[in-house]
Design a protein around this motif. Structure first.
Motif, PDB file in Angstrom:
ATOM      1  N   GLY A 156       2.633   8.070  -5.999  1.00 34.13           N
ATOM      2  CA  GLY A 156       1.600   9.020  -6.389  1.00 34.13           C
ATOM      3  C   GLY A 156       1.820  10.397  -5.798  1.00 34.13           C
ATOM      4  O   GLY A 156       1.639  11.422  -6.477  1.00 34.13           O
TER       5      GLY A 156
ATOM      6  N   PRO B 124       3.022   2.368  -3.657  1.00 35.12           N
ATOM      7  CA  PRO B 124       2.262   3.072  -4.704  1.00 35.12           C
ATOM      8  C   PRO B 124       1.788   4.458  -4.278  1.00 35.12           C
ATOM      9  O   PRO B 124       1.764   5.386  -5.103  1.00 35.12           O
ATOM     10  N   LEU B 125       1.433   4.611  -2.991  1.00 32.18           N
ATOM     11  CA  LEU B 125       0.979   5.928  -2.537  1.00 32.18           C
ATOM     12  C   LEU B 125       2.129   6.923  -2.526  1.00 32.18           C
ATOM     13  O   LEU B 125       1.955   8.095  -2.897  1.00 32.18           O
TER      14      LEU B 125
ATOM     15  N   THR C 275      -0.242  -0.368  -8.875  1.00 33.04           N
ATOM     16  CA  THR C 275      -0.739  -1.652  -8.378  1.00 33.04           C
ATOM     17  C   THR C 275      -1.005  -2.622  -9.534  1.00 33.04           C
ATOM     18  O   THR C 275      -0.751  -3.822  -9.412  1.00 33.04           O
TER      19      THR C 275
ATOM     20  N   LEU D 168      -6.609   5.100   2.014  1.00 25.97           N
ATOM     21  CA  LEU D 168      -6.741   6.035   0.892  1.00 25.97           C
ATOM     22  C   LEU D 168      -7.934   6.948   1.103  1.00 25.97           C
ATOM     23  O   LEU D 168      -7.881   8.156   0.837  1.00 25.97           O
TER      24      LEU D 168
ATOM     25  N   GLY E 173      -6.784  -0.063  -6.339  1.00 25.86           N
ATOM     26  CA  GLY E 173      -6.276   0.864  -7.359  1.00 25.86           C
ATOM     27  C   GLY E 173      -7.317   1.184  -8.401  1.00 25.86           C
ATOM     28  O   GLY E 173      -7.462   2.341  -8.827  1.00 25.86           O
TER      29      GLY E 173
ATOM     30  N   TYR F 234       0.845  -1.205   0.000  1.00 27.22           N
ATOM     31  CA  TYR F 234       0.000   0.000   0.000  1.00 27.22           C
ATOM     32  C   TYR F 234       0.876   1.249   0.000  1.00 27.22           C
ATOM     33  O   TYR F 234       0.619   2.214  -0.718  1.00 27.22           O
TER      34      TYR F 234
ATOM     35  N   TYR G  50      -2.042   5.793  -7.948  1.00 26.77           N
ATOM     36  CA  TYR G  50      -1.945   4.547  -7.185  1.00 26.77           C
ATOM     37  C   TYR G  50      -2.302   3.345  -8.066  1.00 26.77           C
ATOM     38  O   TYR G  50      -1.664   2.294  -7.997  1.00 26.77           O
TER      39      TYR G  50
END
Length: 833
Positions: free
Chosen positions: A201, A197-198, A519, A369, A565, A194, A515
């Motif tokens: 971003g 990817p955040l 993913t 998220l 995602g 998690y 994100y």
């Protein structure tokens, strides 16, 4: 390969021939009727910025110095993005996964280079119109053509470079993050897959907003007020063109590849992202081309164009120079505050998520998220009131307007959190609508599943539309409480501020959108790396990286995270399209002000009783529906060719991976059809805009309003229906564990229908609306200038431009349909043989 290259060269030759013809036509038309020193007032380029240093803020600091401090915040935002970029690059990753992510990056790089050359061809069209208008028909009064024209052209290239540059940064960050996420999944813990990817971003979001704001502040602070108008109009046109090209072409590319890859699961009963499928690398490239490059360029353009629209409104509608300065400085301080709010919310949310999930064996990937979006919205709203109270405690003698303007912006900021919640109702893997799609497909196959997706998309358009109307109505009501004495059309300013508020949590909106492609790619990288088949891999990872691998758990977590995602990619789309539509009202106002001499003449033409205006309202809908069909047709034909090639060349026996050459050929097919589709669409939109502007100015106003409204609902419907179908497939794969079954095949079919819905047609409507509206500023002024020579001339040009546009509308189907592509198919087969 030589045959394919010959086909591509032929396409390039046709594009160049068409370009030369069109440019020659435009120059000839302009020279035939142009007279130096036209009578027009020069439009938006003639706007003059007031001296920002004439007003003090916070007691002692003048506006110029205050915004100079903003440059420091931009530098900090860039540093934030670069620090995360470096951190991601240095995360551990196994060489098998690194090789795949670097291959994906190399194909993305090749695609972007090709698109960059293509954008410059498209820029030539715009450059001719700019040169014709500002160089011959309507030079900016009191300014040298030799200075003004190069400035506009140069800043249009700056706008393109900005959109293109952040797009490139986005794919580089995401292709670092995809392999690191896949490798982190081997630990069998959800939190790392998690977090990575955040972080990727947020890096993109902070970099994007900081670069855009830096350019805008540079114009405000270091360019003479006399020439700021040409800079802003050039910058906005350039970034709008870059975003439209990258968003449309990227959307076509990614869905050709996605469909081509997905359908192999049904045809050959192979697993998701099977390494033997030559379409998978193209699919991974497409995830970045469509879901990273497109949104990055689109987001950059959205923030820039919205800012230019508000600046233009303030200079046109507000009479007091002091109030102009106060509002301009306030807006840019608020833009700087976006960076602060997003960074603060990110750190707060990260601390909470780490405390809750860092050691957890399971987590709801959507939960942190969601909390990030809400924390950012709340922090942004609080800072909006604080900053407004400090910067504009007294505006035009009214000491209450600070909280009223802050409330109007907060309507948009609240929408940035409420809209994602509503989108999740129709697209999340936990959504009753998505589960209805699965249930329908269980009994009725693909047909009933597709119908249930249509239901979800249509219902979503109703609720999201009413939400936007409600928040805009609140903003309108507040605008009646004292804004009118300061400006003309205060309601339009309120709507522009709502669009501005939509962007109040900009870096986070971009982060949750980005994100998704990470993913999606992470899952593919895992499969393509064949990590499980590497000799002694478990012992190797234990020795070199210090943890025990859990392959089955890793696959489950990566698939589950992909569902989150998908959901959050979907949540960002209505925010961006809503911004385009709400913000378009402000740009349309600029055209209305020019046509009505500041709302003093011909106002009665803005009425349903004025036939051209009414006809324009009807025409806009036709253009939206054509665009939807044209973009989907490009996907359909390209996907047909990709499927045809993959079926002829896939090898399932005796090989572990598809050959790199076969994978690259699929990428070539995707690029070829993306460019063909994009060229037809661009030329049709370009000349359609000119044609409708030349028919009659108020017809054009109706047309612009119509494409915004039709485009809003078409985009919401298509985006959410497509996301619903996508996550229905994810439920079958992850929760029901029914891969390879008839139910899975039915949901894969639904997903492939939804692919061009959610990632091609719907998302591209955003830059199309803004490009048409922004380019329309020049087009209608060009038409009015020529109308001074006589309406017969203008209508003759309208007919000529319409015929050119209609010919490309015709080509977008009859030149792209599967039957017309037989020679290309033969070339592909010849290559395969």
């Amino acid at each position: 390969m030589r045959t394919w290259m010959a086909t591509a060269t032929s396409l390039g030759r046709r594009i160049r021939t068409t370009s030369v013809f069109v440019l020659t036509l435009l120059v000839s038309c302009a020279c035939a009727f142009a007279q130096p020193g036209g009578e027009s007032v020069g439009g938006e380029a003639s706007l003059k910025l007031p001296d920002l240093s004439q007003v003090t803020f916070l007691g002692t600091i003048d506006g110029h110095k205050l915004l100079m401090i903003g440059l420091l915040f931009c530098a900090l935002g860039l540093l934030f993005g670069l620090v995360i970029f470096t951190k991601l690059k240095n995360l551990p990753v196994h060489r098998a996964m690194l090789e795949i992510s670097e291959l994906i990056y190399e194909t993305c790089k090749t695609y972007l280079i090709t698109q960059g050359k293509f954008i410059l061809i498209l820029w030539a069209f715009i450059a001719v119109i700019i040169a014709v208008y500002f160089g011959w028909l309507s030079p900016v009064p009191g300014k040298s053509i030799g200075v003004t024209l190069p400035i506009i052209l140069m800043f249009s290239l700056v706008g393109i470079a900005g959109s293109y540059g952040v797009a490139w940064f986005g794919i580089r960050v995401n292709t670092f993050a995809n392999s690191r996420t896949a490798f982190a999944g081997l630990r069998g813990k959800p939190y790392p897959i998690y977090q990575i990817p955040l972080e990727a971003g947020m890096s993109i979001g902070m970099m994007l907003i900081s670069v855009e704001l830096l350019i805008m502040l540079f114009i405000l602070l270091f360019v003479s007020g006399d020439y700021a108008g040409p800079c802003f109009i050039g910058f906005a046109i350039g970034e709008s063109l870059g975003a439209a090209a990258l968003r449309i072409a990227g959307g076509i590319f990614t869905k050709i590849a996605d469909i081509g890859s997905d359908l192999m699961k049904i045809v050959f009963k192979i697993k998701e992202d099977d390494a033997r499928n030559p379409g998978v690398i193209a699919d991974c490239t497409g995830d970045n081309a469509g879901d990273s490059v497109g949104p990055s360029a689109d987001g950059f353009e959205t923030y820039g164009v919205t800012g230019v629209a508000l600046i233009t409104f303030i200079l046109l509608a507000v009479k007091s120079p002091t109030v102009q300065v106060q509002l301009l400085v306030w807006i840019f301080v608020m833009r700087i505050m976006m960076l602060v709010a997003s960074a603060a919310a990110y750190f707060i949310n990260s601390a909470i998520a780490k405390a809750r999930y860092s050691n957890a064996d399971r987590m709801n990937f959507e939960a942190p998220l969601t909390s990030l979006v809400w924390i950012t919205s709340i922090v942004s709203i609080v800072l909006t009131y604080i900053v407004s109270a400090l910067i504009i405690p007294d505006l035009g003698g009214d000491t209450s307007l600070w909280w009223k303007l802050a409330s109007i912006i907060s309507c948009g900021t609240l929408a940035g959190a409420v809209i994602p919640e509503l989108v999740k109702v129709f697209t999340s893997t936990e959504s009753r609508h998505v589960r209805e799609i699965v249930k329908s497909a269980q009994e009725g196959g693909a047909s009933l599943g597709i119908l249930s997706g249509f239901v979800a998309g249509n219902f979503s358009a109703y609720w999201l539309g009413l939400t936007m109307v409600t928040l805009m109505s609140i903003a309108y009501y507040i605008s009646t409480m004292g804004l009118a004495p300061l400006m003309v059309a205060s309601a339009v300013f309120a709507f522009g501020l709502v669009a501005f508020g939509f962007l109040g949590m900009g870096p986070v909106t971009i982060a949750v959108d980005s994100y998704g492609p990470v993913t999606d790619n992470a899952q593919s990288v895992y499969e393509l790396s064949l990590i499980e088949q590497v000799p002694n891999i478990a012992q190797d990872i234990k020795k070199n990286y210090g943890f025990d691998v859990n392959f089955s758990r890793a696959k489950d977590l990566l698939e589950e995270n992909d569902g989150a995602g998908n959901t959050f990619k979907a949540t960002a789309k209505p925010v961006l399209i809503g911004t385009a539509v709400v913000g378009a009202t402000t740009m349309i106002f600029s055209i209305i002000m020019a046509l009505t001499a500041g709302l003093t003449t011909n106002v009665n033409n803005l009425s349903l009783l004025h036939a051209p205006f009414m006809l324009g309202l009807i025409t806009g809908g036709a253009m939206i529906y054509w665009f939807t069909g044209a973009s989907t047709q490009a996907v359909t034909t390209g996907a047909y060719r990709a499927v045809e090639f993959i079926k002829a060349n896939i090898r399932l026996e005796g090989v572990e991976k598809a050959s790199v050459s076969d994978s690259k050929k699929v990428v070539e097919i995707c690029t070829q059809y993306a460019q063909k589709g994009m060229f037809n669409i661009f030329v049709a939109v370009f000349f359609g805009t000119l044609a409708f502007a030349f028919v009659e100015p108020y017809f054009f106003i109706g047309y612009l309003i119509s494409i915004a409204i039709f485009g809003l609902y078409q985009a919401i419907f298509m985006a959410n229906a497509g996301a619903g179908w996508d996550n229905a497939k994810k439920i079958v794969e992850v929760e029901l564990k029914q891969k390879g079954t008839e139910l899975h095949a039915a949901t894969v079919i639904g997903d492939t229908v939804g692919d061009p819905f959610k990632d091609t047609s719907s998302v591209a409507l955003n830059p199309v609306i803004k490009f048409t509206t922004l380019f329309g500023l020049l087009a209608v002024e060009l038409a009015v200038s020529l109308a001074q020579k006589g309406t017969t001339i203008t209508h003759a040009f309208a007919l000529l431009f319409f015929l050119i546009s209609a010919s490309f509308v015709y080509r977008s189907f009859y030149g792209m349909r599967i039957g017309s592509e037989a020679p290309a198919a033969k070339a592909i087969h010849a290559t395969a043989d």
